[in-house]
Design an enzyme around this catalytic site. Structure first.
Site, mmCIF file in Angstrom:
data_model
loop_
_atom_site.group_PDB
_atom_site.id
_atom_site.type_symbol
_atom_site.label_atom_id
_atom_site.label_comp_id
_atom_site.label_asym_id
_atom_site.label_seq_id
_atom_site.Cartn_x
_atom_site.Cartn_y
_atom_site.Cartn_z
ATOM 1 N NE ARG A 88 -4.277 -1.857 0.417
ATOM 2 C CZ ARG A 88 -4.288 -2.981 -0.250
ATOM 3 N NH1 ARG A 88 -3.222 -3.086 -1.136
ATOM 4 N NH2 ARG A 88 -5.334 -3.913 0.122
ATOM 5 C CE LYS A 120 7.646 4.306 14.863
ATOM 6 N NZ LYS A 120 6.247 4.366 15.194
ATOM 7 C CB SER A 142 -1.674 9.924 10.829
ATOM 8 O OG SER A 142 -1.082 10.560 11.783
#
Length: 464
Positions: free
Chosen positions: A59, A99, A356
């Site tokens: 994705r 991350k 978010s």
């Protein structure tokens, strides 16, 4: 942290209908960037180590926080990126996991110095195409906040002049800079929504020996940072839970009759610590909060707090993991064997990435949520009130009338979307747990995320 992820992944993989090679591919972090860059600090050039990991591009964009911490390294961010992939899948947010981090202690630098470091880091990400609205979208994490996200957005915008969707390169921004209302408290609020839904599933509640709802439940919170402070405040104010203990890096507070969390936070703001808060007992051991008698334990600090050394002394029958990986693999096994119910981090703290996602969509649409519909809703409510009053001959109480004519604003829409997301995901996890006979909620959550990622890879195929 990697051993915890692998243990949970392996336990869940046995319930997933996928080939071993595909499962190995999904486990692997696909793109990792280690950088060292110089920044002039107080008359000398200092070299900073920084990282960004994009776990899976099934994705796009990838999505994950940026942490400033002395201990951060590439294996840590790679593992957290893998957790983000599954977390996004669990709550049906269309992102891959990522991350990032910079190895530094924020307290050692001035605001101006941190700004220069953050802007240089952003520039390095841009150079290697590790940031962008459709590529990889950072967000706040440990040691970072809205301030750093604003610097990132501004740096990206300066280096991409006339980019229509530039603000969508990062989330968790201040509201005037393209942020969204409700993002700051989203992770803590998501944990609260997870607990509310938990108490609606009587079979699970029965396993803890508890009953009812969050009302009057004795809660201990470890960590009063962004996540823990908002959770504690909301649990006390909205659900009437009793905060009987809090833990910080330097000590633990214990008050069996309850703490006023607003006063505790004000004391911390005034003195720099929760130590010696009036009306509470100060315990010198920071992790003592994990062993206090309570109904619900909420570790909301850092990873690896509940370990093989203290798991047997955890007295809470229910643990809601607000932090990332607060429980080691060995401790998890001990708690499960003792019958402790754990609402796992991979689901419980997904409120941040959910909101978010709302912010990212807002930035791409260039429209504040509720802007076009609010007045239509108010007019509809007004006509309904007028009609009911005409039919009944009664007048609505003024307080009720004002409430009905308030209209739905952005914050209410965000919280509504977050609540719906957390409820749907929890119900899906419980359904998997019951259908597959998984050992616990954590395994079921991993199965939930893995199934969706497997499906995506099978549908997309392998190119070339």
């Amino acid at each position: 942290m990697l051993d915890v992820f692998n243990a949970n992944y392996d336990r869940a993989a046995q319930y997933v209908n996928a080939s071993p090679d595909l499962l190995d591919n999904i486990r692997t972090c696909h793109s990792m960037y280690f950088m060292q860059f110089p920044v002039r600090i107080r008359g000398e050039v200092r070299l900073f180590q920084a990282f960004r990991a994009e776990h899976s591009q099934h994705r796009q964009p990838t999505k994950g926080g940026l942490r400033f911490a002395p201990h951060v390294d590439l294996p840590e961010v790679a593992t957290l990126a893998a957790l983000m992939t599954l977390k996004c899948a669990i709550v049906n947010v269309p992102f891959g996991g990522a991350k990032g981090g910079i190895a530094l202690a924020p307290r050692d630098y001035t605001e101006e110095e941190l700004e220069r470091i953050t802007r240089r880091y952003t520039t390095e990400l841009i150079r290697k195409n590790f940031i962008g609205p459709g590529v990889d979208v950072p967000a706040p994490d440990m040691g970072t906040s809205e301030r750093e996200m604003a610097w990132i957005a501004n740096t990206y915008n300066m280096l991409h002049p006339n980019g229509l969707d530039n603000l969508a390169c990062v989330t968790g921004k201040p509201v005037p800079q393209g942020g969204i209302r409700g993002r700051r408290e989203a992770t803590g609020r998501g944990v609260l929504y997870a607990l509310r839904e938990f108490f609606l599933h009587q079979d699970l509640v029965k396993c803890t020996g508890l009953s009812g709802s969050m009302v009057d439940k004795r809660v201990v919170v470890q960590g009063l940072g962004n996540v823990g402070s908002h959770f504690a405040r909301l649990a006390q104010d909205e659900d009437h839970a009793v905060i009987v203990g809090v833990g910080e890096a330097d000590c633990t507070l214990h008050a069996p009759d309850g703490l006023d969390i607003h006063q505790v936070l004000a004391w911390k703001e005034k003195t720099g610590s929760i130590r010696d808060f009036p009306g509470a007992t100060t315990l010198e051991e920071p992790r003592a909060c994990l062993e206090l008698a309570c109904d619900i334990l909420v570790p909301a600090a850092i990873e690896n707090q509940i370990t093989a050394n203290n798991a047997s002394r955890v007295r809470a029958p229910l643990v809601a993991e607000a932090a990332n990986s607060p429980t080691t693999a060995e401790a998890d096994a001990i708690l499960r064997q003792r019958g402790t119910v754990i609402i796992p981090d991979i689901y419980a703290n997904a409120g941040g990435v959910t909101v978010s996602y709302f912010e990212w969509v807002k930035n791409l649409s260039h429209m504040r949520f509720g802007r076009m519909a609010k007045r239509v809703g108010i007019q509809t409510q007004r006509r309904m009130i007028t009609g009911i009053e005409a039919l009944t001959g009664e007048v609505f109480p003024s307080a009720l009338r004002d409430d009905m004519l308030h209209g739905i604003d952005e914050l209410e829409l965000v919280n509504s979307g977050l609540e719906e997301t957390m409820i749907d995901a929890f119900q899906e996890i419980v359904s998997i747990m019951n259908r597959e006979g998984t050992e616990d909620l954590r395994t079921a959550a991993f199965v939930c995320g893995l199934n969706k990622v497997v499906m995506a890879y099978e549908q997309l195929g392998i190119w070339p």
